[in-house]
Design a protein around this motif. Structure first.
Motif, PDB file in Angstrom:
ATOM      1  N   ALA A  15       3.202  10.143   3.756  1.00 24.38           N
ATOM      2  CA  ALA A  15       2.144  10.316   2.763  1.00 24.38           C
ATOM      3  C   ALA A  15       2.766  10.606   1.405  1.00 24.38           C
ATOM      4  O   ALA A  15       3.701  11.383   1.286  1.00 24.38           O
ATOM      5  CB  ALA A  15       1.224  11.452   3.183  1.00 24.38           C
ATOM      6  N   GLY A  16       2.226   9.968   0.398  1.00 30.99           N
ATOM      7  CA  GLY A  16       2.753  10.183  -0.937  1.00 30.99           C
ATOM      8  C   GLY A  16       3.908   9.283  -1.306  1.00 30.99           C
ATOM      9  O   GLY A  16       4.581   9.526  -2.295  1.00 30.99           O
ATOM     10  N   THR A  17       4.149   8.232  -0.538  1.00 33.92           N
ATOM     11  CA  THR A  17       5.184   7.264  -0.892  1.00 33.92           C
ATOM     12  C   THR A  17       4.871   6.647  -2.253  1.00 33.92           C
ATOM     13  O   THR A  17       3.720   6.338  -2.562  1.00 33.92           O
ATOM     14  CB  THR A  17       5.255   6.151   0.173  1.00 33.92           C
ATOM     15  OG1 THR A  17       5.696   6.716   1.401  1.00 33.92           O
ATOM     16  CG2 THR A  17       6.216   5.047  -0.236  1.00 33.92           C
ATOM     17  N   THR A  18       5.894   6.473  -3.082  1.00 38.42           N
ATOM     18  CA  THR A  18       5.737   5.777  -4.360  1.00 38.42           C
ATOM     19  C   THR A  18       6.175   4.330  -4.186  1.00 38.42           C
ATOM     20  O   THR A  18       7.292   4.067  -3.730  1.00 38.42           O
ATOM     21  CB  THR A  18       6.566   6.451  -5.462  1.00 38.42           C
ATOM     22  OG1 THR A  18       6.105   7.798  -5.634  1.00 38.42           O
ATOM     23  CG2 THR A  18       6.409   5.702  -6.778  1.00 38.42           C
ATOM     24  N   ARG A  19       5.299   3.419  -4.546  1.00 37.67           N
ATOM     25  CA  ARG A  19       5.578   1.990  -4.370  1.00 37.67           C
ATOM     26  C   ARG A  19       5.710   1.347  -5.749  1.00 37.67           C
ATOM     27  O   ARG A  19       4.791   1.410  -6.560  1.00 37.67           O
ATOM     28  CB  ARG A  19       4.465   1.322  -3.556  1.00 37.67           C
ATOM     29  CG  ARG A  19       4.332   1.939  -2.156  1.00 37.67           C
ATOM     30  CD  ARG A  19       3.202   1.320  -1.380  1.00 37.67           C
ATOM     31  NE  ARG A  19       3.011   1.983  -0.100  1.00 37.67           N
ATOM     32  CZ  ARG A  19       3.461   1.511   1.067  1.00 37.67           C
ATOM     33  NH1 ARG A  19       4.128   0.372   1.107  1.00 37.67           N
ATOM     34  NH2 ARG A  19       3.238   2.174   2.177  1.00 37.67           N
ATOM     35  N   HIS A  20       6.848   0.744  -5.979  1.00 35.59           N
ATOM     36  CA  HIS A  20       7.164   0.162  -7.286  1.00 35.59           C
ATOM     37  C   HIS A  20       6.996  -1.356  -7.248  1.00 35.59           C
ATOM     38  O   HIS A  20       7.430  -2.019  -6.298  1.00 35.59           O
ATOM     39  CB  HIS A  20       8.599   0.505  -7.696  1.00 35.59           C
ATOM     40  CG  HIS A  20       8.812   1.960  -7.987  1.00 35.59           C
ATOM     41  ND1 HIS A  20       8.614   2.514  -9.237  1.00 35.59           N
ATOM     42  CD2 HIS A  20       9.189   2.986  -7.181  1.00 35.59           C
ATOM     43  CE1 HIS A  20       8.867   3.803  -9.191  1.00 35.59           C
ATOM     44  NE2 HIS A  20       9.218   4.121  -7.958  1.00 35.59           N
TER      45      HIS A  20
END
Length: 579
Positions: free
Chosen positions: A29-34
């Motif tokens: 949870a809270g993964t940052t996807r670029h």
């Protein structure tokens, strides 16, 4: 770059549906996807003609954004084309991230040629299908792509997990340059030229000239269930969609789960998304099937009265992949409603209900702080002196909300509000009811001229709002898909004719109304919505038929900050584009 687009088209024409992985990678949870979006021109061939279009990373349709509920999404957009550009993440709530919403001159100034902007937002409380598109003029004709929001890890779908999933994106294609088309229409005051074709995943399909090779094919296995993520990215048309000899189960709209129901025909407006389960036939059917879409059009103006088709193919049991599909089978076509079949459209939308469960509640505002009544529809404006205009009776077409045709400012509204420099940019006096009531669905008034202005409605934080939107028959009754940025809303009531403020509210559904971000205002009728203004910022509301928005069918809500830090809009990012 052109070759990459053409290769993409060839790939799409024979694309096998994809399965999303179970994310075996270490994602929490809270993964940052670029993502990086490079806006570039590319040559694309459709309908026996080649033209240069705007693309993201050379792809048409553009790349998919995939995230889980709770993820942060960071997209760097670089503008390499001779047009000002913005990107809107359609349907994303943008909680306290209004600077990332994207509509030009509302939340930001456009990204100029040679410049960049980083959109940064978190997906909160949403899961399902949305989409992204350009939000300047008509650039979204080719700049669009899917947003796929998966549930949090360990949270199942509220239905049996499908075997595979695939986006089905409806679009429109013009042989001519769409910017030239809308520019000419605004100069002459007439209606813009209609599109030359509809597309499914960028492909027109075999019912158009020169397009047999440009056909999307959905390849399935008998007995399997497929999740189709339907997106209407068309510029100007609502659509009916059906698959020959198959029904589908509707399970989600606008990234909100609904009570499942079966349907043979779907109606989907521009800006709307609908997830359906396709249950493949249990045994090999020895046939192929058209998946077809054509317009639902209620106005008196011209429209692209053509049909786009894709093909549903079944894999033969026990066959190798190379010989798994037989091209010499009978091909069945679905029966679609007539283009003006409002009863079929109303029958479909009337079945949509929120799940309203403990896990997925329908938090409908039960009390209302502010009530609004908006008329939405077409009108006219005077023809400039020494000019011949092509609108009704020599006027120019216009469109308005409560007879106010929106004038786009030259400074972004959110920036003007945040800096306290709103003087000369907008006024906070948008009318809450029509200033001149009339029989909205009866004989039109003698004066069809609209007023012009950049006016906002100002709401204190946490105001519960009830808005009734009434179609008008001034230039013919017409369905208008209204999209509200920054919010979902509950559709608590709708009906035909003039809204009755005495008797109609008693029929409102305050238990399990459907929750959406885009709703069609019934042709010759009305729709009532409720929402809680809990997201500070300036939020655009407009018709998602682009011609109507170009004519002024748009307005904006200004939601003030609350008292707590988590109820306040943060300052703008340092790379916010300048006007």
């Amino acid at each position: 770059m052109a070759s990459s687009v053409l290769m993409g088209a060839l790939f799409l024409s024979s694309m096998v549906v994809f399965a999303f992985p179970d994310d075996a990678r270490a994602e929490h949870a809270g993964t940052t996807r670029h993502y990086s979006f490079d806006i570039r021109m590319a040559n694309v061939s459709r309908l026996c003609a080649t033209k240069s279009i705007l693309t993201v990373n050379g792809e048409f349709p553009g790349p998919r954004i995939v995230a889980r509920e709770g993820d942060r999404v960071v997209v760097k957009v670089s503008n390499h084309v001779p047009h000002n550009v913005t990107i809107h993440w359609h349907g994303v709530r943008q909680l306290r991230s209004g600077w990332a919403d994207g509509p030009a001159y509302v939340t930001q100034c456009p990204i100029q040629t040679g410049h960049n902007y980083v959109y940064n937002f978190t997906v909160v409380g949403q899961r399902g299908t949305l989409f992204w598109h350009a939000h300047v003029s008509w650039l979204r004709a080719t700049l669009y792509g899917p947003i796929i929001i998966l549930p949090k890890h360990g949270v199942p779908y509220p239905f049996a997990k499908p075997y595979k999933e695939v986006p089905i994106i409806f679009g429109e294609w013009w042989k001519a340059d769409t910017e030239a088309i809308i520019s000419q229409a605004l100069q002459t005051g007439g209606g813009p030229n209609v599109s030359d074709a509809y597309t499914i995943n960028g492909l027109p399909g075999p019912l158009y000239n020169c397009s047999a090779k440009d056909t999307f094919k959905l390849k399935v296995k008998p007995g399997k269930t497929y999740l189709l993520r339907l997106i209407n990215a068309a510029v100007n048309d609502e659509l009916f969609f059906s698959i020959a000899n198959h029904s589908v189960t509707v399970i989600e709209v606008d990234a909100v789960y609904v009570k499942p129901f079966d349907a043979e025909t779907i109606v989907i407006s521009p800006g709307q998304t609908t997830n359906v389960l396709l249950h493949a036939k249990p045994t090999y059917p020895s046939a192929t099937f058209f998946m077809m879409a054509r317009p639902y059009a209620t106005g008196s103006g011209t429209f692209d009265n053509s049909t786009v088709a894709a093909v549903l193919e079944y894999r033969k049991p026990y066959s190798s992949s190379a010989a798994g599909f037989d091209k010499n089978l009978p091909l069945y076509k679905p029966t679609l409603p007539a283009f003006n079949d409002t009863s079929s459209a109303a029958n479909f939308t009337g079945k949509l209900r929120s799940l309203a469960t403990a896990l997925f509640p329908a938090n409908v505002p039960q009390t209302v702080d502010r009530r609004f009544f908006f008329t939405v529809g077409l009108g006219t404006r005077p023809c400039p002196k020494n000019q011949t205009c092509q609108g009704p009776n020599g006027t120019m077409f216009a469109a308005a909300v409560n007879n106010i045709s929106f004038v786009s400012p030259t400074t972004a509204l959110l920036q003007a509000h945040f800096t306290g420099k709103s003087s000369g940019v907008y006024t906070p006096d948008f009318p809450v009811v029509p200033l001149m009531p009339f029989n909205y669905t009866g004989a039109p008034p003698n004066n069809t001229m609209v007023s012009n202005g950049t006016k906002l409605v100002v709401l204190p934080f946490n105001t519960s709002v009830e808005l009734v939107m009434q179609d008008t028959s001034i230039l013919g009754a017409e369905s208008h898909p209204l999209h509200l940025h920054g919010y979902n809303f509950f559709v608590v009531g709708q009906g035909f004719g003039n809204y009755d403020p005495v008797n109609d509210p008693a029929k409102f559904n305050l238990v399990d109304p459907v929750e959406r971000n885009t709703i069609g205002v019934t042709a010759g009728g009305w729709v009532a919505i409720r929402f809680l203004a809990d997201n500070p910022g300036v939020w655009f509301m407009h018709c998602h038929i682009e011609a109507h928005m170009s004519w002024g069918l748009r307005m904006a809500w200004l939601v003030l900050n609350g008292r707590l830090p988590n109820q306040t809009l943060p300052p703008p990012p340092s790379d916010l584009p300048k006007c």
